[in-house]
Motif scaffolding. Sequence first.
Motif, PDB file in Angstrom:
ATOM      1  N   ASP A  89      24.055   6.191 -43.544  1.00 40.95           N
ATOM      2  CA  ASP A  89      23.403   5.235 -44.454  1.00 40.95           C
ATOM      3  C   ASP A  89      22.686   4.030 -43.633  1.00 40.95           C
ATOM      4  OD1 ASP A  89      22.779   3.805 -47.025  1.00 40.95           O
ATOM      5  OD2 ASP A  89      24.308   2.373 -46.307  1.00 40.95           O
ATOM      6  N   TRP A  90      23.482   3.611 -42.697  1.00 41.91           N
ATOM      7  CA  TRP A  90      22.863   2.369 -41.848  1.00 41.91           C
ATOM      8  C   TRP A  90      21.743   2.779 -40.946  1.00 41.91           C
ATOM      9  CZ3 TRP A  90      27.572  -0.177 -39.080  1.00 41.91           C
ATOM     10  CH2 TRP A  90      28.389  -0.865 -40.265  1.00 41.91           C
ATOM     11  N   LEU A  91      21.694   4.120 -40.570  1.00 41.00           N
ATOM     12  CA  LEU A  91      20.504   4.551 -39.655  1.00 41.00           C
ATOM     13  C   LEU A  91      19.260   4.767 -40.598  1.00 41.00           C
ATOM     14  CD1 LEU A  91      21.807   6.570 -36.841  1.00 41.00           C
ATOM     15  CD2 LEU A  91      21.054   4.416 -36.997  1.00 41.00           C
ATOM     16  N   SER A  92      19.780   5.316 -41.703  1.00 41.97           N
ATOM     17  CA  SER A  92      18.470   5.650 -42.868  1.00 41.97           C
ATOM     18  C   SER A  92      17.923   4.530 -43.267  1.00 41.97           C
ATOM     19  CB  SER A  92      19.063   6.343 -44.069  1.00 41.97           C
ATOM     20  OG  SER A  92      19.503   7.564 -43.749  1.00 41.97           O
ATOM     21  N   ARG A  93      18.787   3.233 -43.469  1.00 46.59           N
ATOM     22  CA  ARG A  93      18.099   1.896 -43.908  1.00 46.59           C
ATOM     23  C   ARG A  93      17.503   1.475 -42.952  1.00 46.59           C
ATOM     24  NH1 ARG A  93      22.107  -2.033 -46.250  1.00 46.59           N
ATOM     25  NH2 ARG A  93      23.983  -0.945 -45.560  1.00 46.59           N
ATOM     26  N   GLU A  94      17.970   1.525 -41.634  1.00 43.63           N
ATOM     27  CA  GLU A  94      17.105   0.851 -40.419  1.00 43.63           C
ATOM     28  C   GLU A  94      15.785   1.577 -40.309  1.00 43.63           C
ATOM     29  OE1 GLU A  94      17.881  -1.024 -36.213  1.00 43.63           O
ATOM     30  OE2 GLU A  94      19.250   0.512 -36.468  1.00 43.63           O
ATOM     31  N   ALA A  95      15.636   2.901 -40.188  1.00 47.71           N
ATOM     32  CA  ALA A  95      14.346   3.310 -40.143  1.00 47.71           C
ATOM     33  C   ALA A  95      13.503   3.018 -41.422  1.00 47.71           C
ATOM     34  CB  ALA A  95      14.937   5.133 -40.262  1.00 47.71           C
ATOM     35  N   ASP A  96      14.100   3.074 -42.481  1.00 47.13           N
ATOM     36  CA  ASP A  96      13.017   2.655 -43.667  1.00 47.13           C
ATOM     37  C   ASP A  96      12.683   1.237 -43.263  1.00 47.13           C
ATOM     38  OD1 ASP A  96      13.310   5.022 -44.778  1.00 47.13           O
ATOM     39  OD2 ASP A  96      15.058   4.030 -46.328  1.00 47.13           O
ATOM     40  N   ALA A  97      13.634   0.313 -42.716  1.00 50.64           N
ATOM     41  CA  ALA A  97      13.205  -1.088 -42.528  1.00 50.64           C
ATOM     42  C   ALA A  97      12.109  -1.044 -41.479  1.00 50.64           C
ATOM     43  CB  ALA A  97      14.386  -1.932 -41.930  1.00 50.64           C
ATOM     44  N   LEU A  98      12.283  -0.333 -40.280  1.00 52.38           N
ATOM     45  CA  LEU A  98      11.316  -0.354 -39.302  1.00 52.38           C
ATOM     46  C   LEU A  98      10.218   0.092 -39.709  1.00 52.38           C
ATOM     47  CD1 LEU A  98      13.414   0.742 -36.255  1.00 52.38           C
ATOM     48  CD2 LEU A  98      13.086  -1.550 -37.153  1.00 52.38           C
ATOM     49  N   LEU A  99       9.780   1.162 -40.582  1.00 53.50           N
ATOM     50  CA  LEU A  99       8.718   1.548 -41.037  1.00 53.50           C
ATOM     51  C   LEU A  99       8.052   0.517 -42.085  1.00 53.50           C
ATOM     52  CD1 LEU A  99       9.662   5.192 -42.211  1.00 53.50           C
ATOM     53  CD2 LEU A  99       8.117   4.629 -40.371  1.00 53.50           C
ATOM     54  N   LEU A 100       9.067  -0.092 -42.811  1.00 48.18           N
ATOM     55  CA  LEU A 100       8.157  -1.163 -43.484  1.00 48.18           C
ATOM     56  C   LEU A 100       7.649  -2.168 -42.547  1.00 48.18           C
ATOM     57  CD1 LEU A 100       8.361  -3.017 -46.245  1.00 48.18           C
ATOM     58  CD2 LEU A 100      10.353  -3.795 -45.811  1.00 48.18           C
ATOM     59  N   LEU A 101       8.378  -2.665 -41.642  1.00 45.13           N
ATOM     60  CA  LEU A 101       8.013  -3.859 -40.790  1.00 45.13           C
ATOM     61  C   LEU A 101       6.807  -3.619 -40.111  1.00 45.13           C
ATOM     62  CD1 LEU A 101      11.575  -4.675 -39.622  1.00 45.13           C
ATOM     63  CD2 LEU A 101       9.856  -6.069 -40.998  1.00 45.13           C
ATOM     64  N   THR A 102       6.186  -2.473 -40.014  1.00 45.81           N
ATOM     65  CA  THR A 102       5.017  -2.102 -38.956  1.00 45.81           C
ATOM     66  C   THR A 102       3.794  -2.880 -39.824  1.00 45.81           C
ATOM     67  OG1 THR A 102       5.700   0.114 -38.467  1.00 45.81           O
ATOM     68  CG2 THR A 102       3.676  -0.474 -38.268  1.00 45.81           C
ATOM     69  N   GLY A 103       3.196  -3.506 -38.897  1.00 45.04           N
ATOM     70  CA  GLY A 103       1.935  -4.192 -39.310  1.00 45.04           C
ATOM     71  C   GLY A 103       2.091  -5.445 -39.839  1.00 45.04           C
ATOM     72  N   THR A 104       3.387  -5.842 -40.249  1.00 46.85           N
ATOM     73  CA  THR A 104       3.673  -7.056 -41.017  1.00 46.85           C
ATOM     74  C   THR A 104       3.815  -8.469 -40.315  1.00 46.85           C
ATOM     75  OG1 THR A 104       6.191  -7.105 -40.690  1.00 46.85           O
ATOM     76  CG2 THR A 104       5.424  -5.795 -42.498  1.00 46.85           C
ATOM     77  N   GLY A 105       3.687  -8.283 -38.712  1.00 45.80           N
ATOM     78  CA  GLY A 105       3.719  -9.462 -38.055  1.00 45.80           C
ATOM     79  C   GLY A 105       5.182 -10.259 -37.852  1.00 45.80           C
TER      80      GLY A 105
END
Length: 317
Positions: A70-86
């Motif tokens: 669960d933790w790694l899946s959430r981290e992966a989702d977060a890193l994808l979300l953060l791409t290009g956000t600043g």
Amino acid sequence: MTHHDGAATVRPLALAWVSRYLEAGERIVRAEALHGGITAEMRRLTIGTRDGGTRDLVLRTFVDVEHAEDWLSREADALLLLTGTGVPAPALVAVDPAAAHCEYPSLLMTHVAGRTVLDDEGLAARIPLLARQLVAVHALRPAQRPRGYVALTTADTVVTPKSADAAAWAAAVDVIRKPAPPYAGRFLHRDFQPGNVLFDVPSGQPADARITGVVDWAATSWGPADLDVAHCSTVLALLHGPAWGLRFPEAYEEAGGVLAATANERLYWLVRDGLASSEEVQQVTQPWREAGRPELTARIVEERLDAYVTALMDALG
């Protein structure tokens, strides 16, 4: 491949897995253990490139850790979300949350320059930087919200330090027996604190530090901004003294952040996180000592936690 120390050794299946995500002609030439984390093994992998240069990746591995998938899946989702956000964060390269390919659940990401800074020197200059960075995190509006936050303690699991102010702690425990106040939901890092923020600090100029990255997004959640602020406040109090923990909510508001409307609502979140730390003093102090703060024994940190909780109850209770 060379190893900086024994802890840096990359397990065979993980090594093969990482190699799948390298460019043609690249190879791993060095592995170095990154110390300071509590739940995961971290290794910096130096990749030799085709042109004779190098680049770095980071391999994050959970060994016998509950909820690792669960933790790694959430981290992966977060890193994808953060791409290009600043918001400065690593970029996701690959993830194996169920250990289908590696010996243990693992995540591969880009390396972010900088280092954690846990020293007292220069702290006054870093507090506003931390506050502004957290405001930027809370400003994110993902199309798909992460799961709701999980409280890390209950009134019945609080561990009161032996020498604590019993009356203050009893009053604090009573605070979190009440239902959580209403809140406007925000995207939360959920472990935002100095140990998960990377800085570039010019030599001899700690006041000129700048943030280069925010790491460890495995606990991303949806909940009140006060919860992230409270957690950073607690860690600042334990690392640097109670006054710095009390200072951080002010810095967050000065940076444009919005906290709960009333003092009692703010107290609930601040106290909840402070009391949660009572259960993990032994866990957090060891990495801090390894990172260059040998004076932070469990006893010293417990004393600071007691002083911080007492100060919260005196100031807001």
